[in-house]
Design an enzyme around this catalytic site. Structure first.
Site, PDB file in Angstrom:
ATOM      1  NE  ARG A 131      -3.787  -2.025   2.074  1.00  0.00           N
ATOM      2  CZ  ARG A 131      -3.902  -3.195   1.970  1.00  0.00           C
ATOM      3  NH1 ARG A 131      -2.395  -3.642   2.389  1.00  0.00           N
ATOM      4  NH2 ARG A 131      -4.612  -3.888   1.903  1.00  0.00           N
ATOM      5  CD  GLN A 141       0.177  -7.812   8.763  1.00  0.00           C
ATOM      6  OE1 GLN A 141      -0.929  -7.553   7.999  1.00  0.00           O
ATOM      7  NE2 GLN A 141       0.678  -6.713   9.286  1.00  0.00           N
ATOM      8  CG  HIS A 184      -0.452 -13.137   5.973  1.00  0.00           C
ATOM      9  ND1 HIS A 184      -0.598 -11.840   5.621  1.00  0.00           N
ATOM     10  CD2 HIS A 184      -1.764 -13.403   6.482  1.00  0.00           C
ATOM     11  CE1 HIS A 184      -1.556 -11.443   6.293  1.00  0.00           C
ATOM     12  NE2 HIS A 184      -2.311 -12.436   6.713  1.00  0.00           N
ATOM     13  CB  CYS A 197       1.037 -34.524  -4.274  1.00  0.00           C
ATOM     14  SG  CYS A 197       1.546 -35.334  -3.154  1.00  0.00           S
TER      15      CYS A 197
HETATM   16  P1  NAD Z   1       1.016  -2.799   3.722  1.00  0.00           P
HETATM   17  O1  NAD Z   1       1.630  -2.881   2.279  1.00  0.00           O
HETATM   18  O2  NAD Z   1      -0.551  -2.874   3.661  1.00  0.00           O
HETATM   19  O3  NAD Z   1       1.537  -1.647   4.424  1.00  0.00           O
HETATM   20  C1  NAD Z   1       2.925  -1.222   4.693  1.00  0.00           C
HETATM   21  C2  NAD Z   1       3.137  -0.020   5.498  1.00  0.00           C
HETATM   22  O4  NAD Z   1       4.469  -0.007   5.634  1.00  0.00           O
HETATM   23  C3  NAD Z   1       2.431   1.201   4.825  1.00  0.00           C
HETATM   24  O5  NAD Z   1       1.847   1.950   5.440  1.00  0.00           O
HETATM   25  C4  NAD Z   1       3.859   2.171   4.497  1.00  0.00           C
HETATM   26  O6  NAD Z   1       3.495   3.317   4.825  1.00  0.00           O
HETATM   27  C5  NAD Z   1       4.774   1.455   5.548  1.00  0.00           C
HETATM   28  N1  NAD Z   1       6.112   1.476   5.230  1.00  0.00           N
HETATM   29  C6  NAD Z   1       6.787   1.381   3.917  1.00  0.00           C
HETATM   30  N2  NAD Z   1       8.212   1.172   4.111  1.00  0.00           N
HETATM   31  C7  NAD Z   1       8.565   1.591   5.205  1.00  0.00           C
HETATM   32  C8  NAD Z   1       9.588   1.725   6.132  1.00  0.00           C
HETATM   33  N3  NAD Z   1      10.714   1.536   5.634  1.00  0.00           N
HETATM   34  N4  NAD Z   1       9.586   2.027   7.482  1.00  0.00           N
HETATM   35  C9  NAD Z   1       8.223   2.057   8.016  1.00  0.00           C
HETATM   36  N5  NAD Z   1       7.016   2.034   7.475  1.00  0.00           N
HETATM   37  C10 NAD Z   1       6.930   1.589   6.061  1.00  0.00           C
HETATM   38  O7  NAD Z   1       1.550  -4.177   4.449  1.00  0.00           O
HETATM   39  P2  NAD Z   1       0.898  -5.017   5.444  1.00  0.00           P
HETATM   40  O8  NAD Z   1       0.230  -4.160   6.492  1.00  0.00           O
HETATM   41  O9  NAD Z   1       1.968  -6.097   6.017  1.00  0.00           O
HETATM   42  O10 NAD Z   1      -0.213  -5.715   4.475  1.00  0.00           O
HETATM   43  C11 NAD Z   1       0.114  -6.396   3.280  1.00  0.00           C
HETATM   44  C12 NAD Z   1      -0.070  -7.675   3.029  1.00  0.00           C
HETATM   45  O11 NAD Z   1       0.853  -8.106   2.059  1.00  0.00           O
HETATM   46  C13 NAD Z   1       0.292  -8.565   3.968  1.00  0.00           C
HETATM   47  O12 NAD Z   1      -0.683  -9.341   4.571  1.00  0.00           O
HETATM   48  C14 NAD Z   1       1.578  -9.483   3.822  1.00  0.00           C
HETATM   49  O13 NAD Z   1       1.438 -10.803   4.100  1.00  0.00           O
HETATM   50  C15 NAD Z   1       1.720  -8.914   2.288  1.00  0.00           C
HETATM   51  N6  NAD Z   1       3.031  -8.709   1.870  1.00  0.00           N
HETATM   52  C16 NAD Z   1       4.058  -9.333   2.360  1.00  0.00           C
HETATM   53  C17 NAD Z   1       5.402  -8.767   2.038  1.00  0.00           C
HETATM   54  C18 NAD Z   1       6.737  -9.403   2.629  1.00  0.00           C
HETATM   55  O14 NAD Z   1       6.688 -10.612   2.844  1.00  0.00           O
HETATM   56  N7  NAD Z   1       7.797  -8.402   2.323  1.00  0.00           N
HETATM   57  C19 NAD Z   1       5.440  -7.950   0.989  1.00  0.00           C
HETATM   58  C20 NAD Z   1       4.339  -7.344   0.326  1.00  0.00           C
HETATM   59  C21 NAD Z   1       3.091  -7.546   0.824  1.00  0.00           C
END
Ligand code: NAD
Length: 245
Positions: free
Chosen positions: A36, A101, A119, A152
């Site tokens: 997001r 997550q 997740h 499988c």
């Molecule tokens: P989200 O994408 O909804 O929100 C991420 C938040 O992190 C944002 O509000 C943003 O402003 C903030 N952000 C971005 N960079 C940052 C930083 N350097 N320091 C501090 N804040 C920062 O993420 P969510 O709430 O985890 O939900 C998204 C879903 O997508 C989750 O369910 C997750 O499973 C999945 N997802 C996972 C990954 C991963 O495993 N790295 C990546 C993308 C999405």
């Protein structure tokens, strides 16, 4: 007057049982886009469609090409200072576990021991019929050879061990609820707190602190809110804690 980082250090030092809750934002500094934030994964593709249960079962060719590719972007990255700081906080007994997550495995790589991956993860895959486990690489090699969907020996479909849109939450989510209820302080890092049901977890803890670039729906209820990058905020937190040792 105390800085927000100092207030956060107070909360952690005064708590008896603190836990961390992390989201995609903690991994953006490792080169994995979030969903997001600006430049996030949702800006170019509709992850909710590609990474969905419907896509896996009704359009497997698309899932095992585009979906798998999207997941593969998150593999083989390195933990950043924010992941390392949380591992250090656990080592020092200041947090008891990390509920994440994220599926990227970076908390494990950074040295956190008690991690609840609500997740799922990108290390494993499983058969949706008999439950047999496979390495994630097996999915990649089968898809590369055009064996779609990978099957499988029992005939079931082998799928990634991640919670897709439309999937139920895994049993470990119960552990996350138990940890959240037990916590007298929850440190939320890099989550928009908009993805249910994880977004309900902060309500179960007595007090919360938030480190997130953008505002979240929980900011008003939090004891401390820091709108900064997780890497620099958590590095500063460790410095403050070190000065108090
Ligand atoms: P989200 O994408 O909804 O929100 C991420 C938040 O992190 C944002 O509000 C943003 O402003 C903030 N952000 C971005 N960079 C940052 C930083 N350097 N320091 C501090 N804040 C920062 O993420 P969510 O709430 O985890 O939900 C998204 C879903 O997508 C989750 O369910 C997750 O499973 C999945 N997802 C996972 C990954 C991963 O495993 N790295 C990546 C993308 C999405």
């Amino acid at each position: 007057m105390k800085s927000d980082i100092e207030k956060l250090a107070d909360c952690l030092m005064e708590s008896k049982y603190a836990v961390a809750l992390t989201g995609a934002g903690i991994s953006t500094e490792s080169g994995i886009p979030d969903f997001r934030g600006p430049g996030g994964l949702w800006q170019n593709v509709d992850s909710t469609e590609i990474l969905s249960r419907e896509m896996l079962y009704y359009r497997p060719e698309h899932f095992y090409s585009s979906g798998l590719e999207l997941l593969n972007i998150m593999r083989n990255k390195d933990p950043n200072p924010a992941h390392k700081a949380l591992a250090l906080l656990e080592q020092r007994g200041l947090i008891q576990c990390v509920i994440t997550q994220n599926i990227d495995g970076l908390h494990h790589k950074a040295g956190s021991k008690n991690v609840i991956e609500v997740h799922g993860d990108l290390r494993t895959a499983f058969c949706d019929a008999c439950g047999r486990e496979f390495p994630f690489e097996f999915l990649l090699s089968e898809a590369e050879e055009g064996i779609i969907p990978p099957k499988c020996t029992c005939g079931g479909i082998i799928r990634p061990n991640v919670v897709l849109f439309g999937d139920p939450m895994p049993p470990c989510f119960e552990d996350a609820i138990i940890q959240a209820k037990r916590a007298d302080f929850m440190l939320v890092v890099g989550s928009s707190l908009q993805v249910a049901p994880v977004s309900y977890l902060p309500r179960l803890s007595r007090q919360i602190g938030i480190i997130n670039l953008e505002p979240t729906p929980y900011d008003r209820a939090a004891a401390v809110v820091i709108h900064e990058k997780a890497g620099s905020a958590l590095t500063d937190l460790i410095k403050v804690l070190d000065e108090r040792r």
